[in-house]
Design a protein around this motif. Structure first.
Motif, PDB file in Angstrom:
ATOM      1  N   ILE A 131       0.836  -1.209   0.000  1.00 51.02           N
ATOM      2  CA  ILE A 131       0.000   0.000   0.000  1.00 51.02           C
ATOM      3  C   ILE A 131       0.866   1.253   0.000  1.00 51.02           C
ATOM      4  CG2 ILE A 131      -1.723   1.286   1.306  1.00 51.02           C
ATOM      5  CD1 ILE A 131      -2.751  -1.531   2.235  1.00 51.02           C
ATOM      6  N   ASN A 132       1.917   1.269   0.809  1.00 49.33           N
ATOM      7  CA  ASN A 132       2.820   2.422   0.824  1.00 49.33           C
ATOM      8  C   ASN A 132       3.468   2.639  -0.543  1.00 49.33           C
ATOM      9  OD1 ASN A 132       2.467   3.261   3.495  1.00 49.33           O
ATOM     10  ND2 ASN A 132       4.022   1.847   4.255  1.00 49.33           N
ATOM     11  N   PHE A 133       3.830   1.553  -1.208  1.00 50.49           N
ATOM     12  CA  PHE A 133       4.443   1.680  -2.527  1.00 50.49           C
ATOM     13  C   PHE A 133       3.455   2.254  -3.537  1.00 50.49           C
ATOM     14  CE2 PHE A 133       5.785  -0.272  -6.644  1.00 50.49           C
ATOM     15  CZ  PHE A 133       6.969   0.428  -6.791  1.00 50.49           C
ATOM     16  N   GLN A 134       2.222   1.796  -3.503  1.00 49.62           N
ATOM     17  CA  GLN A 134       1.223   2.314  -4.445  1.00 49.62           C
ATOM     18  C   GLN A 134       0.915   3.788  -4.190  1.00 49.62           C
ATOM     19  OE1 GLN A 134       0.089   0.790  -7.206  1.00 49.62           O
ATOM     20  NE2 GLN A 134       1.594  -0.752  -6.649  1.00 49.62           N
ATOM     21  N   ILE A 135       0.850   4.183  -2.928  1.00 50.15           N
ATOM     22  CA  ILE A 135       0.626   5.602  -2.613  1.00 50.15           C
ATOM     23  C   ILE A 135       1.826   6.425  -3.068  1.00 50.15           C
ATOM     24  CG2 ILE A 135       0.293   7.267  -0.751  1.00 50.15           C
ATOM     25  CD1 ILE A 135      -1.216   5.038   0.774  1.00 50.15           C
ATOM     26  N   SER A 136       3.037   5.914  -2.857  1.00 49.84           N
ATOM     27  CA  SER A 136       4.248   6.623  -3.287  1.00 49.84           C
ATOM     28  C   SER A 136       4.289   6.777  -4.799  1.00 49.84           C
ATOM     29  CB  SER A 136       5.493   5.871  -2.813  1.00 49.84           C
ATOM     30  OG  SER A 136       5.541   5.796  -1.416  1.00 49.84           O
ATOM     31  N   LEU A 173       1.728   6.855  -6.817  1.00 48.47           N
ATOM     32  CA  LEU A 173       0.717   7.854  -7.167  1.00 48.47           C
ATOM     33  C   LEU A 173       1.258   9.263  -6.945  1.00 48.47           C
ATOM     34  CD1 LEU A 173      -2.204   8.624  -7.964  1.00 48.47           C
ATOM     35  CD2 LEU A 173      -2.768   8.465  -5.538  1.00 48.47           C
ATOM     36  N   LEU A 174       1.915   9.475  -5.832  1.00 47.57           N
ATOM     37  CA  LEU A 174       2.484  10.780  -5.528  1.00 47.57           C
ATOM     38  C   LEU A 174       3.552  11.163  -6.550  1.00 47.57           C
ATOM     39  CD1 LEU A 174       2.638  13.160  -3.508  1.00 47.57           C
ATOM     40  CD2 LEU A 174       4.391  11.849  -2.301  1.00 47.57           C
ATOM     41  N   TYR A 175       4.420  10.220  -6.901  1.00 51.56           N
ATOM     42  CA  TYR A 175       5.453  10.499  -7.902  1.00 51.56           C
ATOM     43  C   TYR A 175       4.836  10.791  -9.266  1.00 51.56           C
ATOM     44  CZ  TYR A 175       8.631   8.499  -4.413  1.00 51.56           C
ATOM     45  OH  TYR A 175       9.338   8.234  -3.270  1.00 51.56           O
ATOM     46  N   ALA A 176       3.778  10.092  -9.620  1.00 46.93           N
ATOM     47  CA  ALA A 176       3.116  10.328 -10.909  1.00 46.93           C
ATOM     48  C   ALA A 176       2.469  11.711 -10.954  1.00 46.93           C
ATOM     49  CB  ALA A 176       2.076   9.245 -11.169  1.00 46.93           C
ATOM     50  N   ILE A 177       1.867  12.118  -9.846  1.00 44.30           N
ATOM     51  CA  ILE A 177       1.261  13.452  -9.793  1.00 44.30           C
ATOM     52  C   ILE A 177       2.328  14.526  -9.933  1.00 44.30           C
ATOM     53  CG2 ILE A 177       0.087  15.076  -8.252  1.00 44.30           C
ATOM     54  CD1 ILE A 177      -1.557  12.678  -7.225  1.00 44.30           C
ATOM     55  N   GLY A 192       8.343  12.361 -20.193  1.00 43.23           N
ATOM     56  CA  GLY A 192       7.449  11.260 -20.561  1.00 43.23           C
ATOM     57  C   GLY A 192       8.191   9.936 -20.608  1.00 43.23           C
ATOM     58  N   GLY A 193       9.408   9.959 -21.121  1.00 46.50           N
ATOM     59  CA  GLY A 193      10.239   8.756 -21.120  1.00 46.50           C
ATOM     60  C   GLY A 193      10.569   8.300 -19.714  1.00 46.50           C
ATOM     61  N   LEU A 194      10.790   9.264 -18.832  1.00 42.99           N
ATOM     62  CA  LEU A 194      11.030   8.939 -17.421  1.00 42.99           C
ATOM     63  C   LEU A 194       9.798   8.281 -16.803  1.00 42.99           C
ATOM     64  CD1 LEU A 194      13.054   9.201 -15.071  1.00 42.99           C
ATOM     65  CD2 LEU A 194      12.012  11.412 -14.565  1.00 42.99           C
ATOM     66  N   ALA A 195       8.619   8.740 -17.189  1.00 42.61           N
ATOM     67  CA  ALA A 195       7.382   8.129 -16.682  1.00 42.61           C
ATOM     68  C   ALA A 195       7.239   6.686 -17.169  1.00 42.61           C
ATOM     69  CB  ALA A 195       6.167   8.954 -17.113  1.00 42.61           C
ATOM     70  N   VAL A 196       7.585   6.434 -18.419  1.00 42.21           N
ATOM     71  CA  VAL A 196       7.520   5.065 -18.953  1.00 42.21           C
ATOM     72  C   VAL A 196       8.524   4.166 -18.236  1.00 42.21           C
ATOM     73  CG1 VAL A 196       7.962   3.660 -21.006  1.00 42.21           C
ATOM     74  CG2 VAL A 196       6.622   5.756 -21.199  1.00 42.21           C
ATOM     75  N   LEU A 197       9.721   4.664 -18.009  1.00 43.31           N
ATOM     76  CA  LEU A 197      10.727   3.907 -17.270  1.00 43.31           C
ATOM     77  C   LEU A 197      10.248   3.611 -15.850  1.00 43.31           C
ATOM     78  CD1 LEU A 197      13.621   2.724 -17.148  1.00 43.31           C
ATOM     79  CD2 LEU A 197      14.353   4.975 -16.327  1.00 43.31           C
ATOM     80  N   GLY A 198       9.625   4.600 -15.206  1.00 45.72           N
ATOM     81  CA  GLY A 198       9.081   4.391 -13.866  1.00 45.72           C
ATOM     82  C   GLY A 198       8.001   3.325 -13.849  1.00 45.72           C
ATOM     83  N   GLU A 246      11.206  -4.848   0.913  1.00 45.68           N
ATOM     84  CA  GLU A 246      10.953  -3.413   1.017  1.00 45.68           C
ATOM     85  C   GLU A 246      11.141  -2.797  -0.360  1.00 45.68           C
ATOM     86  OE1 GLU A 246      12.975  -1.312   4.071  1.00 45.68           O
ATOM     87  OE2 GLU A 246      12.516  -2.817   5.591  1.00 45.68           O
ATOM     88  N   TYR A 247      10.081  -2.169  -0.858  1.00 51.54           N
ATOM     89  CA  TYR A 247      10.156  -1.502  -2.152  1.00 51.54           C
ATOM     90  C   TYR A 247      11.126  -0.324  -2.071  1.00 51.54           C
ATOM     91  CZ  TYR A 247       5.872  -3.861  -3.746  1.00 51.54           C
ATOM     92  OH  TYR A 247       4.949  -4.775  -4.140  1.00 51.54           O
ATOM     93  N   PRO A 248      11.914  -0.111  -3.107  1.00 54.06           N
ATOM     94  CA  PRO A 248      12.784   1.073  -3.110  1.00 54.06           C
ATOM     95  C   PRO A 248      11.973   2.340  -3.351  1.00 54.06           C
ATOM     96  CG  PRO A 248      13.071  -0.203  -5.114  1.00 54.06           C
ATOM     97  CD  PRO A 248      12.135  -0.976  -4.254  1.00 54.06           C
ATOM     98  N   LEU A 249      12.489   3.448  -2.857  1.00 56.43           N
ATOM     99  CA  LEU A 249      11.885   4.783  -3.024  1.00 56.43           C
ATOM    100  C   LEU A 249      10.462   4.870  -2.487  1.00 56.43           C
ATOM    101  CD1 LEU A 249      13.155   5.488  -6.649  1.00 56.43           C
ATOM    102  CD2 LEU A 249      14.155   6.295  -4.525  1.00 56.43           C
TER     103      LEU A 249
END
Length: 148
Positions: free
Chosen positions: A53-58, A60-64, A111-117, A139-142
């Protein structure tokens, strides 16, 4: 001692994030339902649920953040370079492609950075589910720990 049921639940918590491809917000709904219904039964399941859950919230935050940074580059490029493509109609079929703005390159790089992410996110989810299957904590990174 971990039994196979706990390992399966922890694995499905991570894999349930892929439900977003079928159900909107499934990457939050699936793990939360599995985590809340099983967190009192096992510390192992509780730890994996929090991580997922923390990874998915993170993410989402990075995507925003990435979206709010990259959208202005595309918007400014559209209004700045209106003559980027010059199409004169079908009578004299003329296409003129001018030099694109540097803003387009910056926006394209973001945009390329988003695809890589996105690709890294898929890899991390699969890796976490394999670790859960093997009975190991992952533990998920970042990841920002919103739920502790």
């Amino acid at each position: 001692m971990l039994d196979s049921h706990q390992k399966k639940i922890a694995t499905f918590i991570h894999l349930s994030t892929f439900s977003r491809f079928i159900i909107p917000l499934g990457n939050f709904i699936g793990p939360i339902i599995l985590w809340v219904s099983n967190k009192e039964k096992s510390e192992f399941v509780d730890a994996h649920g929090k991580q997922a859950i923390n990874f998915q919230i993170s993410i989402l935050l990075y995507a925003i953040i990435l979206g709010t940074i990259s959208i202005p580059f595309f918007v400014f490029n559209i209004f700045n370079g209106m003559d980027f493509i010059d199409f004169n109609g079908f009578e004299s079929f003329h296409i003129n492609i001018g030099k694109p703005s540097p803003l387009l390159y910056i926006g394209g790089a973001l945009g390329g950075l988003a695809v890589l992410g996105f690709i890294l996110e898929l890899v991390f989810i699969i890796k976490a589910s394999l670790k859960a299957r093997d009975g190991e904590l992952y533990e998920y990174p970042l990841t920002i720990n919103f739920i502790k």
